[in-house]
Scaffold this motif. Structure first.
Motif, PDB file in Angstrom:
ATOM      1  N   ALA A 175       0.871  -1.292   0.031  1.00 40.68           N
ATOM      2  CA  ALA A 175       0.010   0.063   0.044  1.00 40.68           C
ATOM      3  C   ALA A 175       0.864   1.129   0.067  1.00 40.68           C
TER       4      ALA A 175
ATOM      5  N   GLU B 268      -1.732   9.497  -7.580  1.00 42.70           N
ATOM      6  CA  GLU B 268      -2.172   8.560  -8.878  1.00 42.70           C
ATOM      7  C   GLU B 268      -1.095   8.183  -9.865  1.00 42.70           C
TER       8      GLU B 268
ATOM      9  N   VAL C 219       1.376   5.637  -8.492  1.00 45.24           N
ATOM     10  CA  VAL C 219       0.710   4.277  -8.261  1.00 45.24           C
ATOM     11  C   VAL C 219       0.855   3.722  -9.714  1.00 45.24           C
ATOM     12  N   ARG C 220       0.309   4.139 -10.637  1.00 48.69           N
ATOM     13  CA  ARG C 220       0.164   3.933 -12.099  1.00 48.69           C
ATOM     14  C   ARG C 220       1.611   3.294 -12.662  1.00 48.69           C
TER      15      ARG C 220
ATOM     16  N   GLU D  60       2.960   0.181 -10.317  1.00 47.17           N
ATOM     17  CA  GLU D  60       2.385  -0.970 -10.781  1.00 47.17           C
ATOM     18  C   GLU D  60       2.757  -1.468 -11.903  1.00 47.17           C
TER      19      GLU D  60
ATOM     20  N   TRP E  91      -0.883  -4.933  -5.369  1.00 43.42           N
ATOM     21  CA  TRP E  91      -0.763  -3.441  -5.105  1.00 43.42           C
ATOM     22  C   TRP E  91      -2.209  -3.496  -4.619  1.00 43.42           C
TER      23      TRP E  91
ATOM     24  N   GLY F  33      -3.115   0.089  -3.878  1.00 47.32           N
ATOM     25  CA  GLY F  33      -3.490   1.474  -4.186  1.00 47.32           C
ATOM     26  C   GLY F  33      -2.465   2.138  -3.373  1.00 47.32           C
TER      27      GLY F  33
ATOM     28  N   HIS G 167      -2.251   6.525  -1.181  1.00 48.60           N
ATOM     29  CA  HIS G 167      -3.110   7.736  -0.564  1.00 48.60           C
ATOM     30  C   HIS G 167      -2.101   8.795  -0.420  1.00 48.60           C
TER      31      HIS G 167
END
Length: 203
Positions: free
Chosen positions: A154, A165, A168-169, A172, A180, A182, A184
């Motif tokens: 996380a 965001e 994260v992309r 991943e 994964w 996600g 915050h």
């Protein structure tokens, strides 16, 4: 005759007491966990713990990481760069500063000073500041050097306004074998209730 009988009774009683003591001691020894069982129990206990792993250049991410570790009863480990980042290194208004040069170089992989071991953790909370809209390149160094395959990860970040965001992309895509969960974004002054609410949302 009576004396002999009394002596015989006393002797039998003594044997019974000794026998009971031996049996009790044997039962006690059997009840004690072996050294290997103790090691296995400790390893299992550690396996059930989560890990908060973080990189922090100015202390903002470190503060959130500490709050998160306390809220989740997790182990806390810092990712320490081989060369610490100075204030000049983080002068984003200077195109030639170290942070900007690293973020503009796809091949940049800043070294990590300490050995990072995640073998005994299934869930890992990974935190870092947002640089140029994404994670610092030292996070890619981490994934190059440490096997996260099958681990639950996380992500959390701190930033003045940019979201997590994009990071994260990119992460991943960088390691598809990771489970994964996600990410915050936390702002300065995040308290334990906010951290706990995010963790609960991951269940």
């Amino acid at each position: 005759m009576k004396k002999r009988m009394l002596a015989l009774v006393c002797f039998c009683a003594l044997i019974g007491v000794v026998g009971c003591e031996k049996q009790a001691n044997k039962t006690e020894e059997e009840a004690k966990p072996s050294e290997q069982e103790t090691v296995d129990a400790k390893a299992q206990e550690q396996d059930e713990k989560s890990l908060v792993l973080y990189f922090s250049a100015t202390g903002n991410t470190e503060a959130v990481a500490q709050t998160l570790a306390e809220a989740t009863d997790s182990e806390l480990v810092e990712i320490i760069p081989e060369t610490a980042y100075s204030e000049a290194d983080l002068d984003y208004g200077n195109d030639q500063c170290r942070a900007n040069q690293e973020q503009n170089d796809d091949a940049a992989r800043p070294g990590i000073q300490n050995v990072i071991s995640i073998d005994h953790y299934q869930r890992i909370y990974l935190g870092y500041p947002i640089w140029w809209g994404t994670n610092p390149k030292i996070i890619l160094t981490l994934f190059d050097e440490v096997d996260f395959d099958g681990k639950e990860v996380a992500l959390f970040c701190t930033s003045g306004g940019s979201g997590i965001e994009t990071s994260v992309r990119e992460l991943e895509a960088y390691r598809e074998s990771v489970n994964w969960l996600g990410g915050h974004r936390f702002s300065a002054g995040t308290d334990a209730s906010q951290v706990r609410a995010w963790v609960d949302s991951l269940q």
